[in-house]
Design a protein around this motif. Sequence first.
Motif, mmCIF file in Angstrom:
data_model
loop_
_atom_site.group_PDB
_atom_site.id
_atom_site.type_symbol
_atom_site.label_atom_id
_atom_site.label_comp_id
_atom_site.label_asym_id
_atom_site.label_seq_id
_atom_site.Cartn_x
_atom_site.Cartn_y
_atom_site.Cartn_z
ATOM 1 N N GLU A 1 0.844 -1.306 -0.041
ATOM 2 C CA GLU A 1 0.175 -0.140 0.044
ATOM 3 C C GLU A 1 0.944 1.158 -0.091
ATOM 4 O O GLU A 1 0.602 2.180 -0.826
ATOM 5 C CB GLU A 1 -0.851 0.072 1.259
ATOM 6 N N LYS B 1 1.061 4.317 -2.822
ATOM 7 C CA LYS B 1 0.691 5.718 -2.547
ATOM 8 C C LYS B 1 1.746 6.625 -3.037
ATOM 9 O O LYS B 1 1.499 7.683 -3.368
ATOM 10 C CB LYS B 1 0.526 5.624 -0.949
ATOM 11 N N ASN B 2 2.972 6.181 -2.714
ATOM 12 C CA ASN B 2 4.336 7.080 -2.982
ATOM 13 C C ASN B 2 4.679 7.040 -4.539
ATOM 14 O O ASN B 2 5.494 7.623 -4.880
ATOM 15 C CB ASN B 2 5.507 6.500 -2.288
#
Length: 235
Positions: free
Chosen positions: A220, A224-225
């Motif tokens: 996750e 996200k990055n």
Amino acid sequence: MIIASLAATLLLAVASAQAADKAPLRYIEKVDGLLTSGYQPPSVFQDRLGAALARQLGRPVQYVQLPRTRVMGALEAGEGDILCSYLPEWLPGDVDWTAAFIPISEVVLTSPRVKPPATVADLRGKRLGTVLGFRYPELEKVVGQDYSRDDAPSSALSVRKWLAGRFDHLVAPRNVVERYLADGQLPPGSHMLTVYEVKAKCVVSRKSRIGIAEFNSAIEALEKNGELAKILKLR
């Protein structure tokens, strides 16, 4: 600026030291039946994904190379922590699975010498290029066992056999076929039929020191990055 740079360098050094204190992430890399002696470099995609997961978990990475027929036994015995790009129906066993996040598409490539199938059902009774030890549950949902296999140790070698005229139909991942297409290695008039499109997962050993929740959190975070999107382009 100098102080900020020194602080960043110090933080990186501390993080590296902490990672070195932890046991490595044992990332299982499926190799093509150990066709050659000695070490085989991981694929770029697997190399980057293993390194990114390890970094996110704060651990060094150790690649464990095994042929397809041995990967599940190694996971169940705790001889590796994780193996990626699979689904439970492809690789059943006493293991855990991460969230799905790796897009995978399987296709049938048909030679221009023959009439292409309009649907997967048209492959009944045909001889298909396949990979040794690999299961094709989505294909078999439609045709059952009404086809014959012509196994090769890897998808790349299966494509070579198809190009040599050993069989007219080949089952392979779309990204493998598209690499040959982009390089101009497929004959004009070749036909591609999609068997399925899914998102694959990673298999996690139940004897791993790293829990399934930790792996899902790492995936996750990479999502996200933005790093995961870049890695997925390397398949």
